[in-house]
Design a protein around this motif. Structure first.
Motif, PDB file in Angstrom:
ATOM      1  N   SER A  47       0.842  -1.200   0.000  1.00 13.24           N
ATOM      2  CA  SER A  47       0.000   0.000   0.000  1.00 13.24           C
ATOM      3  C   SER A  47       0.873   1.245   0.000  1.00 13.24           C
ATOM      4  O   SER A  47       2.072   1.175   0.251  1.00 13.24           O
ATOM      5  N   THR A  48       0.244   2.360  -0.256  1.00 19.58           N
ATOM      6  CA  THR A  48       0.921   3.649  -0.191  1.00 19.58           C
ATOM      7  C   THR A  48       0.135   4.542   0.756  1.00 19.58           C
ATOM      8  O   THR A  48      -1.086   4.481   0.807  1.00 19.58           O
ATOM      9  N   GLY A  49       0.836   5.349   1.519  1.00 22.77           N
ATOM     10  CA  GLY A  49       0.165   6.279   2.417  1.00 22.77           C
ATOM     11  C   GLY A  49      -0.496   5.584   3.589  1.00 22.77           C
ATOM     12  O   GLY A  49      -0.047   4.533   4.065  1.00 22.77           O
ATOM     13  N   THR A  50      -1.580   6.165   4.050  1.00 20.27           N
ATOM     14  CA  THR A  50      -2.301   5.650   5.207  1.00 20.27           C
ATOM     15  C   THR A  50      -2.918   4.291   4.900  1.00 20.27           C
ATOM     16  O   THR A  50      -3.567   4.116   3.874  1.00 20.27           O
ATOM     17  N   THR A  51      -2.681   3.342   5.795  1.00 25.10           N
ATOM     18  CA  THR A  51      -3.190   1.978   5.623  1.00 25.10           C
ATOM     19  C   THR A  51      -4.087   1.631   6.801  1.00 25.10           C
ATOM     20  O   THR A  51      -3.706   1.843   7.948  1.00 25.10           O
ATOM     21  N   THR A  52      -5.264   1.129   6.518  1.00 25.39           N
ATOM     22  CA  THR A  52      -6.184   0.682   7.568  1.00 25.39           C
ATOM     23  C   THR A  52      -6.154  -0.839   7.604  1.00 25.39           C
ATOM     24  O   THR A  52      -6.418  -1.495   6.592  1.00 25.39           O
ATOM     25  N   TRP A  53      -5.820  -1.370   8.764  1.00 25.61           N
ATOM     26  CA  TRP A  53      -5.666  -2.808   8.961  1.00 25.61           C
ATOM     27  C   TRP A  53      -6.871  -3.381   9.673  1.00 25.61           C
ATOM     28  O   TRP A  53      -7.406  -2.766  10.588  1.00 25.61           O
ATOM     29  N   SER A  54      -7.275  -4.561   9.276  1.00 28.21           N
ATOM     30  CA  SER A  54      -8.341  -5.299   9.956  1.00 28.21           C
ATOM     31  C   SER A  54      -7.732  -6.618  10.431  1.00 28.21           C
ATOM     32  O   SER A  54      -7.297  -7.437   9.609  1.00 28.21           O
ATOM     33  N   ILE A  55      -7.683  -6.803  11.740  1.00 29.78           N
ATOM     34  CA  ILE A  55      -7.116  -8.011  12.342  1.00 29.78           C
ATOM     35  C   ILE A  55      -8.256  -8.769  13.005  1.00 29.78           C
ATOM     36  O   ILE A  55      -8.928  -8.236  13.892  1.00 29.78           O
ATOM     37  N   THR A  56      -8.478  -9.987  12.558  1.00 29.52           N
ATOM     38  CA  THR A  56      -9.519 -10.826  13.149  1.00 29.52           C
ATOM     39  C   THR A  56      -8.849 -11.811  14.094  1.00 29.52           C
ATOM     40  O   THR A  56      -8.090 -12.681  13.668  1.00 29.52           O
ATOM     41  N   TRP A  57      -9.112 -11.620  15.380  1.00 26.40           N
ATOM     42  CA  TRP A  57      -8.506 -12.449  16.413  1.00 26.40           C
ATOM     43  C   TRP A  57      -9.170 -13.823  16.449  1.00 26.40           C
ATOM     44  O   TRP A  57     -10.247 -14.028  15.891  1.00 26.40           O
ATOM     45  N   TYR A  58      -8.523 -14.731  17.151  1.00 26.41           N
ATOM     46  CA  TYR A  58      -9.008 -16.106  17.263  1.00 26.41           C
ATOM     47  C   TYR A  58     -10.437 -16.157  17.800  1.00 26.41           C
ATOM     48  O   TYR A  58     -11.241 -16.974  17.378  1.00 26.41           O
ATOM     49  N   SER A  59     -10.782 -15.245  18.696  1.00 26.40           N
ATOM     50  CA  SER A  59     -12.119 -15.208  19.300  1.00 26.40           C
ATOM     51  C   SER A  59     -13.192 -14.778  18.302  1.00 26.40           C
ATOM     52  O   SER A  59     -14.379 -14.930  18.559  1.00 26.40           O
ATOM     53  N   GLY A  60     -12.760 -14.195  17.177  1.00 21.54           N
ATOM     54  CA  GLY A  60     -13.712 -13.674  16.195  1.00 21.54           C
ATOM     55  C   GLY A  60     -13.865 -12.171  16.274  1.00 21.54           C
ATOM     56  O   GLY A  60     -14.446 -11.560  15.373  1.00 21.54           O
ATOM     57  N   SER A  61     -13.354 -11.548  17.335  1.00 22.01           N
ATOM     58  CA  SER A  61     -13.435 -10.091  17.423  1.00 22.01           C
ATOM     59  C   SER A  61     -12.462  -9.477  16.422  1.00 22.01           C
ATOM     60  O   SER A  61     -11.463 -10.093  16.033  1.00 22.01           O
ATOM     61  N   VAL A  62     -12.768  -8.264  15.991  1.00 21.02           N
ATOM     62  CA  VAL A  62     -11.971  -7.596  14.964  1.00 21.02           C
ATOM     63  C   VAL A  62     -11.347  -6.342  15.545  1.00 21.02           C
ATOM     64  O   VAL A  62     -12.024  -5.531  16.177  1.00 21.02           O
ATOM     65  N   GLY A  63     -10.054  -6.211  15.322  1.00 18.83           N
ATOM     66  CA  GLY A  63      -9.338  -5.002  15.715  1.00 18.83           C
ATOM     67  C   GLY A  63      -9.011  -4.202  14.468  1.00 18.83           C
ATOM     68  O   GLY A  63      -8.651  -4.775  13.437  1.00 18.83           O
ATOM     69  N   THR A  64      -9.156  -2.890  14.548  1.00 17.02           N
ATOM     70  CA  THR A  64      -8.840  -2.017  13.423  1.00 17.02           C
ATOM     71  C   THR A  64      -7.683  -1.117  13.825  1.00 17.02           C
ATOM     72  O   THR A  64      -7.711  -0.492  14.884  1.00 17.02           O
ATOM     73  N   PHE A  65      -6.665  -1.083  12.991  1.00 14.05           N
ATOM     74  CA  PHE A  65      -5.477  -0.271  13.234  1.00 14.05           C
ATOM     75  C   PHE A  65      -5.240   0.588  12.007  1.00 14.05           C
ATOM     76  O   PHE A  65      -5.475   0.154  10.884  1.00 14.05           O
TER      77      PHE A  65
END
Length: 108
Positions: A47-65
């Motif tokens: 990617s270039t510039g600002t990147t939005t990450w979606s991390i799906t944890w083992y529990s199924g919850s999603v973290g956004t960075f």
């Protein structure tokens, strides 16, 4: 009876058509490269510039960075150690938002 079946079939197809129209486009960016060790993980995007990450944890919850560049460094929560985690990202390329494929890695 046949009229009822036809009406239900047409309604079901219409509903599916609406659902299909609301889904995001296929991934245009490649899946990130991720690796983990010492209770931390690292992911690198195309990617270039600002990147939005979606991390799906083992529990199924999603973290956004959100990162200023293409790299994410983060800590694996203790409850995820030894378990699979999924990562994907998106970024704006100047004209459209690009969505990546998803990669899976084990938090170690």
């Amino acid at each position: 009876m046949r009229t009822t079946v036809k009406v239900l079939a047409v309604s079901a197809l219409a509903a599916l058509g609406l659902a299909a129209g609301a889904t995001p486009a296929l991934a245009a960016a490649p899946a990130p490269f991720c690796e983990s060790g010492a209770s931390q993980f690292y992911c690198d995007a195309s990617s270039t510039g600002t990147t939005t990450w979606s991390i799906t944890w083992y529990s199924g919850s999603v973290g956004t960075f959100t990162t200023a560049g293409s790299t994410l460094f983060a800590t694996c929560p203790a409850s995820n150690l030894g378990h699979p985690v999924r990562a994907s990202y998106s970024y704006f390329d100047g004209s459209t938002t690009q969505y990546s494929g998803t990669t899976q890695f084990i938090c170690r």
